[in-house]
Write an enzyme that holds these catalytic residues in place. Structure first.
Site, PDB file in Angstrom:
ATOM      1  CG  HIS A 115      -0.285   0.140   2.533  1.00  0.00           C
ATOM      2  ND1 HIS A 115       0.087  -0.948   3.290  1.00  0.00           N
ATOM      3  CD2 HIS A 115       0.077   1.235   3.253  1.00  0.00           C
ATOM      4  CE1 HIS A 115       0.649  -0.534   4.420  1.00  0.00           C
ATOM      5  NE2 HIS A 115       0.650   0.792   4.421  1.00  0.00           N
ATOM      6  CG  HIS A 179       3.214   6.338  10.717  1.00  0.00           C
ATOM      7  ND1 HIS A 179       4.229   6.890   9.977  1.00  0.00           N
ATOM      8  CD2 HIS A 179       2.977   5.122  10.136  1.00  0.00           C
ATOM      9  CE1 HIS A 179       4.584   6.067   8.997  1.00  0.00           C
ATOM     10  NE2 HIS A 179       3.849   4.987   9.085  1.00  0.00           N
TER      11      HIS A 179
END
Length: 319
Positions: A115, A179
């Site tokens: 992704h 993140h």
């Protein structure tokens, strides 16, 4: 040659967990606006710098960098399907040109693009095969990682090659910003997880579902102020975006793994893809950058940022 750059955070959780409606709407609207810009630009070649999340690249043979000569979607998170439209001969020319500049880059005739590649292609280009695309993997997950200065060097070498083309080129950098997803690491996990990190390609649907549920659970906990993930770091993200906007390649090259981890979390290491993309743009001359969006979105475990850049006008250079 005409060239345009877009760097954007990615998150596979956008269709699974939803932040406040206004926040999500603005993020999706910005992606849509950038997609309109891409359609109007109509690139003849897209070059994507992106990481992998142990979906296509594993410790059985982990390169620092890899150019896909042929590539297909890895299928994770159900983002993208089928082969990418890779111009094989041109991709091989890029490999030769980069190697001639003393950058040892691996290459693959069977790259699995996860992704990190497929989400920006879907969002910005409409689908993964709409335009000819050369995918360039940068290891941002499997320690030891390539130093950030090597990401600058890679991007610079790619930019010099692209500068010799006549096609309209779109450079995409995918990853980050801050993140901290639950990415396992060799040496700190049970043997069965180590085996996955070494050779976990093409998992069963059940195994993939279990993995995805673990990530989704992390996002839910982070949004509730719980869990063990490092909080998103808006200050660090914005400082990085300033370095990109000002083309401060020396500062970007000097970033250290331990500082990135402490400030941006495990996934913050993916910033190498942005570094390479902006270095490629910088190799073709001064540029003007615009920040289109930034918001730390806990539900998506991502400091969501989107930037673009185009060559600086000649009158601006004269001034």
């Amino acid at each position: 040659m005409p060239v345009k750059l877009i760097c954007a955070s990615h998150t596979p959780m956008m269709d699974y967990i939803h932040p406040p409606a206004a926040v999500e709407a603005e993020a999706r609207a910005t992606f849509a606006s950038l997609a309109e810009d891409v359609a109007a630009y109509d690139p003849e070649l897209v070059v994507v710098f992106a990481p992998d999340h142990f979906n296509g690249f594993f410790y059985d043979l982990m390169p620092s960098f890899c150019v896909g000569l042929r590539a297909a979607c890895a299928g994770d998170w159900d983002i993208g399907h089928g082969p990418l439209n890779v111009p094989e001969a041109l991709a091989l020319d890029l490999v030769r040109a980069v190697q001639a500049q003393d950058i040892d880059v691996a290459y693959s005739y069977r790259m699995q693009a996860d992704h990190g590649f497929t989400q920006p292609l879907e969002f910005l280009c409409g689908n993964v095969a709409r335009y000819p695309v050369i995918p360039i993997f940068i290891n941002g997950a499997a320690k030891p990682l390539p130093p950030c200065r090597r990401a600058v060097a890679l991007g610079t070498a790619v930019g010099r090659f692209l500068g010799g083309l006549s096609e309209r080129v779109l450079i995409i950098g995918s990853g980050g910003l801050s993140h901290d997803p639950p990415t396992p690491q060799m040496g700190s996990v049970p043997p069965e997880v180590e085996e996955f990190l070494i050779a976990g390609r093409n998992p069963t649907p059940e195994a993939r579902q279990r993995r995805q549920e673990n990530v989704l659970r992390t996002g839910r906990l982070l949004a509730e102020g719980q869990g063990q993930s490092l909080p998103l770091n808006a200050d660090w993200d914005r400082k990085l975006m300033t370095l990109f906007a000002t083309a401060d390649m020396d500062a970007l090259a000097a970033l250290r793994d331990e500082d990135i981890l402490a400030q941006g979390g495990r996934g913050g290491q993916e910033i190498r893809a942005w570094i390479a993309a902006f270095a490629a743009m910088n190799a073709m001359g001064p540029y003007q950058a615009v920040t289109h969006y930034y918001h730390p979105i806990d539900e998506w475990i991502a400091g969501m940022g989107m930037m673009s850049a185009v060559p600086a006008p000649r009158n601006a250079l004269a001034a």
